[in-house]
Motif scaffolding. Structure first.
Motif, PDB file in Angstrom:
ATOM      1  N   VAL A  34      -0.692  -3.682  -4.150  1.00 57.37           N
ATOM      2  CA  VAL A  34      -1.713  -3.610  -3.095  1.00 57.37           C
ATOM      3  C   VAL A  34      -2.952  -4.339  -3.592  1.00 57.37           C
ATOM      4  CG1 VAL A  34      -3.167  -2.106  -1.672  1.00 57.37           C
ATOM      5  CG2 VAL A  34      -0.898  -1.320  -2.369  1.00 57.37           C
ATOM      6  N   GLU A  35      -3.530  -5.138  -2.721  1.00 57.12           N
ATOM      7  CA  GLU A  35      -4.819  -5.754  -3.024  1.00 57.12           C
ATOM      8  C   GLU A  35      -5.702  -5.611  -1.790  1.00 57.12           C
ATOM      9  OE1 GLU A  35      -3.289  -9.587  -4.094  1.00 57.12           O
ATOM     10  OE2 GLU A  35      -3.703 -10.393  -2.100  1.00 57.12           O
ATOM     11  N   VAL A 112     -18.793  -3.963   6.930  1.00 55.50           N
ATOM     12  CA  VAL A 112     -17.791  -4.382   5.944  1.00 55.50           C
ATOM     13  C   VAL A 112     -16.409  -4.235   6.569  1.00 55.50           C
ATOM     14  CG1 VAL A 112     -16.743  -3.892   3.691  1.00 55.50           C
ATOM     15  CG2 VAL A 112     -19.218  -3.571   4.011  1.00 55.50           C
ATOM     16  N   ALA A 113     -15.618  -5.289   6.493  1.00 60.72           N
ATOM     17  CA  ALA A 113     -14.201  -5.198   6.845  1.00 60.72           C
ATOM     18  C   ALA A 113     -13.421  -5.259   5.541  1.00 60.72           C
ATOM     19  CB  ALA A 113     -13.788  -6.339   7.767  1.00 60.72           C
ATOM     20  N   ALA A 114     -12.673  -4.189   5.256  1.00 62.63           N
ATOM     21  CA  ALA A 114     -11.819  -4.139   4.069  1.00 62.63           C
ATOM     22  C   ALA A 114     -10.376  -4.147   4.553  1.00 62.63           C
ATOM     23  CB  ALA A 114     -12.108  -2.885   3.258  1.00 62.63           C
ATOM     24  N   ARG A 115      -9.581  -5.076   4.012  1.00 65.72           N
ATOM     25  CA  ARG A 115      -8.180  -5.189   4.440  1.00 65.72           C
ATOM     26  C   ARG A 115      -7.262  -4.985   3.244  1.00 65.72           C
ATOM     27  NH1 ARG A 115      -5.435 -10.634   6.712  1.00 65.72           N
ATOM     28  NH2 ARG A 115      -5.229 -10.999   4.490  1.00 65.72           N
ATOM     29  N   TRP A 116      -6.434  -3.942   3.325  1.00 68.04           N
ATOM     30  CA  TRP A 116      -5.435  -3.665   2.319  1.00 68.04           C
ATOM     31  C   TRP A 116      -4.217  -4.520   2.656  1.00 68.04           C
ATOM     32  CZ3 TRP A 116      -9.195  -0.479   3.718  1.00 68.04           C
ATOM     33  CH2 TRP A 116      -9.793   0.338   2.762  1.00 68.04           C
ATOM     34  N   ASP A 117      -3.792  -5.310   1.703  1.00 65.39           N
ATOM     35  CA  ASP A 117      -2.686  -6.247   1.868  1.00 65.39           C
ATOM     36  C   ASP A 117      -1.596  -5.804   0.885  1.00 65.39           C
ATOM     37  OD1 ASP A 117      -1.019  -8.454   2.038  1.00 65.39           O
ATOM     38  OD2 ASP A 117      -2.600  -9.919   1.650  1.00 65.39           O
ATOM     39  N   PHE A 118      -0.375  -5.588   1.395  1.00 62.96           N
ATOM     40  CA  PHE A 118       0.704  -5.107   0.529  1.00 62.96           C
ATOM     41  C   PHE A 118       2.014  -5.745   0.937  1.00 62.96           C
ATOM     42  CE2 PHE A 118      -0.720  -2.140   3.691  1.00 62.96           C
ATOM     43  CZ  PHE A 118       0.413  -1.740   4.383  1.00 62.96           C
ATOM     44  N   ASN A 119       3.089  -5.397   0.233  1.00 63.29           N
ATOM     45  CA  ASN A 119       4.322  -6.159   0.374  1.00 63.29           C
ATOM     46  C   ASN A 119       5.161  -5.853   1.603  1.00 63.29           C
ATOM     47  OD1 ASN A 119       4.561  -3.804  -1.144  1.00 63.29           O
ATOM     48  ND2 ASN A 119       6.395  -4.463  -2.177  1.00 63.29           N
ATOM     49  N   SER A 120       5.134  -4.656   2.193  1.00 67.74           N
ATOM     50  CA  SER A 120       5.904  -4.464   3.430  1.00 67.74           C
ATOM     51  C   SER A 120       5.680  -3.096   4.053  1.00 67.74           C
ATOM     52  CB  SER A 120       7.409  -4.665   3.192  1.00 67.74           C
ATOM     53  OG  SER A 120       7.976  -3.567   2.533  1.00 67.74           O
ATOM     54  N   TRP A 121       5.895  -3.058   5.352  1.00 64.23           N
ATOM     55  CA  TRP A 121       5.995  -1.789   6.064  1.00 64.23           C
ATOM     56  C   TRP A 121       7.442  -1.311   5.937  1.00 64.23           C
ATOM     57  CZ3 TRP A 121       1.866   0.717   6.901  1.00 64.23           C
ATOM     58  CH2 TRP A 121       0.709   0.146   7.396  1.00 64.23           C
TER      59      TRP A 121
END
Length: 190
Positions: A34-35, A112-121
């Protein structure tokens, strides 16, 4: 480059509540990585001091919506002075999830917009949806009413991203953590 659809699924005045729901959704997704990406609208020199001390490699550009579109926009890319260009949008990508609270504290009450980006749902067999790596994002807009920090609000909105042709994924994900979709999705550039 494509787009995802960001469905509003939770609204609160409490940052801790928004982060709790993010963690519930991440537990459901079980990502291996997760980033977090940030887009922050900065309006004061004090806030800019705190954020640039924390995020020295951040990109920025002037936020001048009423400016002539053909006029040059001051930015970090051009080597311009961010203090002379306030208000600005400050962006930083690929930070650790543990950085979110510190960034929010440094940003104060800014949008602030923070977006968690990860490998899959996860797959959803009952909906005939498999894993998806595309659109596996959660955005929380703090002090903003859009997935981008451009519409001020006194509360925080959590968005669940889903593919354009599978909005039912967002509805299902929301229901798994006791939420429901609150309105129309917003298109988000990936």
């Amino acid at each position: 480059m494509g787009n995802s659809f960001a469905f509003p699924a939770f609204r609160t005045f409490e940052i801790a509540e928004a982060l709790y729901v993010v963690n519930q959704l991440l537990e459901l997704a079980k990502p291996s990585e997760v980033e977090v990406d940030f887009d922050i609208r900065v309006t004061s020199a004090d806030t800019l001091d705190r954020l640039t001390a924390m995020l020295p490699q951040a990109d920025w550009w002037a936020d001048r919506p009423d400016q002539d579109p053909s006029a040059p926009v001051p930015s970090s890319e051009k080597g311009d002075d961010p203090y002379a260009s306030l208000p600005i949008h400050l962006q930083h990508w690929c930070l650790e999830p543990e950085s979110v609270e510190a960034v929010l504290e440094a940003a104060g009450g800014e949008m602030v917009a923070a977006r968690w980006d990860f490998n899959s749902w996860p797959p959803i067999p009952e909906l005939r949806l498999g894993h998806t790596c595309r659109c596996a994002f959660i955005t929380v807009s703090f002090n903003a009413r859009s997935i981008y920090p451009d519409v001020p609000s006194s509360d925080h909105t959590l968005y669940i991203h889903a593919e354009q042709f599978h909005p039912e994924r967002a509805t299902w994900l929301a229901s798994q953590v006791g939420l429901k979709i609150l309105g129309e999705p917003q298109m988000s550039a990936l």
